[in-house]
Scaffold this motif. Sequence first.
Motif: not given
Lengths: 447, 447
Positions: B54-70
């Motif tokens: 199993l591979f966990t990519p990780d981007f330790p910050a909030v980005r993108g469209d958090i209203e419509g996407d996960t």
Amino acid sequence: MTAHQIVLGLAITDGYGALHGSWRAPHVPADAYADIEATIRHARAAERGKFAFLFTPDFPAVRGDIEGDTLSNVMDPIVSLTAIARATERIGFVATGSTTFREPFNQARQFKALDVISHGRAGWNAVTTSDPAVAANYGRPVADRQERYQRAHEAIQITQALWGSWEKDAWIRDKDAGRFLDPEKLRPINLGGEHVASRGPLAIPPSEQGQPVIFTSGGPSPHLLTIAGRYASGFITEVWTIEEARAQRRMIREAARDAGRDPDEIKYIVGLMTTVAPTVREGLDRRIALSGGIIEARLPHLNAMLGLRLRPEQIDDPLTPEVLAAAHSSPADPRSGIALAVAREGWSPRDVLAHGVIDYHPTVVGPGERHADHMQEWFEAGAADGFWISPDIYEDGVDAFVDEVVPLLQERGIYPSEYPGTTLRENLGVPAQYGLDPRIGDGGGAR
Amino acid sequence: MTAHQIVLGLAITDGYGALHGSWRAPHVPADAYADIEATIRHARAAERGKFAFLFTPDFPAVRGDIEGDTLSNVMDPIVSLTAIARATERIGFVATGSTTFREPFNQARQFKALDVISHGRAGWNAVTTSDPAVAANYGRPVADRQERYQRAHEAIQITQALWGSWEKDAWIRDKDAGRFLDPEKLRPINLGGEHVASRGPLAIPPSEQGQPVIFTSGGPSPHLLTIAGRYASGFITEVWTIEEARAQRRMIREAARDAGRDPDEIKYIVGLMTTVAPTVREGLDRRIALSGGIIEARLPHLNAMLGLRLRPEQIDDPLTPEVLAAAHSSPADPRSGIALAVAREGWSPRDVLAHGVIDYHPTVVGPGERHADHMQEWFEAGAADGFWISPDIYEDGVDAFVDEVVPLLQERGIYPSEYPGTTLRENLGVPAQYGLDPRIGDGGGAR
């Protein structure tokens, strides 16, 4: 949780036990340090006894006699407790995490993830680190006390603010409307101080208890009292006498009051080492069998504590009335009074030492009743809200405590028969908190 | 583990799936992000399919469209994978951990503890971090590339040296002799560079695979190639075409050779997004149903890729022979050739977009055979040693891949029918290593 009752924690260290030589006992798995299944057995036994939490003290460096003794830490607090969380249902976890040598964002993220995965059972023992051996593992010098505590205030405030940065009702999850999160309720904290800072937010939702419970631990220096008073719901300490403990507990409660909080919001938890055995004699024999040469090596220390000059060949002779008449407790060592009281019961110096009079905490040896009496006395004297237990040998010592001591406490009405709730917060009896505590100003902290 | 066979990894992100809108599917639990049980189901499905990791990519910050996407991350890589480790037996774990924003001692400790607890199944995806949003979470500016990679060399070398600081036969555990550890075999490393340092030792014994496996990931810049060549046993990347992948794989293998290693010691793992469905049409419909407005929004991008000027009202009309004759792939975008090939099959613009031609990775839509064909072609062309799979929707997409694709790969003899071994190292087919690799000099690293 209605009546004021004792809170219990179990120290989780290297899998062997508090007794020097516990790893050598025939029934102890020699590889318990690396075998999480062993620690899971101990955790489940504590859960059977309605312990509120497991506590991992942590000293992230190798010290002491590693040839003859064990390592006194879990391999890693977060990894070990996460594994244990998957194998338990109710017991909480208080992991030590340095405010000096961990990044607040990483600390906030890991503790809240553990809190969510365990359904609200995580706590953080927030401590500063001043030991040169630990600092060297991070390639840094030891910071002075002022700097360490300034960073601690900043780190704890940033961590709590990050925990609250996902607001309680931020997670909409409305499939029909296509709205996953409310972006107005997952927002940066932009908090920083002199030493650490973080923008946030932290993308982890509230757990069943909101956010992890803050503990701190150590001796009650003015600096630590400020940390405890402002942030902590639990204070974990090592203290030898009821008098000293009452005074410390008063100071801790006063510190909470000074910070604008209700003193009952902080639980004062003292250490206790246990050897549960059918008789005191059997308990002492269990301890002596595993002591290696450590009891003999401690005779000079006992002499100093009692003002005596016993020779090694006298170690198995009960103290004579003349020797006892000459004995007096050293005011320099708070353990001396305990040692003197034990000696006056008529034991040999070896047996006096086997009572644990020179150890990290008060030690009780013998039947369950002696343990229950000790805890009841301290609890009713206002010397403790609870105890963190270090059993002599984990492999059977936790079960013995749960089978022989816990029922007595329950019969006496001073310990719960069922878990009060499902979260660490409920089982400690401390109030809800989410994000920063609005009662606490930012004096000396992050801004 | 004899024949050269495909290695598979499963991307583990937020529990929903790679498809924009996967969280809105009726059969997907809306709270999968915080529900480790959901991710455990996916992990167990992958294990049934003999995935190596199993591979966990990780981007330790909030980005993108958090209203419509996960949120595209697990809550925390170490905490999530430790919990999954307790619920699985054979599958490995590759957790992303920043060399820029984590302390080497903490990183070394947590990964090796996970490795021991999982009986030799841990890997570390060591990456530098240059994103300002992440740096802000640590209250720091973005370091320049030279500094980031210098620190990465130091951090990886310190970590591996700490892993080896408990020598393989250090743990005596001789109860009769009272010898727990050989102090000559648990010794400081005293390693440091310009940015990080550690004294050590790290008190964690070897796991069944010795120590965690090092991965790295990203685009093959000269700086990253040096990291990969010297330390990595796996290289995880996103690449669109066989030609580009073959060229990259050659560069990676060359970098390993330059560092004095056998190129077969590093596995080149490319991304693949999957929609397994009985027919392509059904697969496209599954994707379109959850796409919200994203397909319409991407029409201008498709126009740019193909040199067309399609209007929104044409999105459902199959491309006419005249339009197709005018279409040409943009040399500026490696995905254009794929988009053109799909368009020439006669699909409407909506269907072309639903093929995932503007996504993070190549996407296969349709029956298992199409997936197996894609992987076989890349594998046999020398374009990949393996694939990391991002299923459209985790909840049923992993099972569909395991049931419909894996058996075909096995029949074709290019994928194992049983796990080759019990450790990640064995299941990847990479050699043993403990501590630093003696073949790697210290040029540019810690000393």
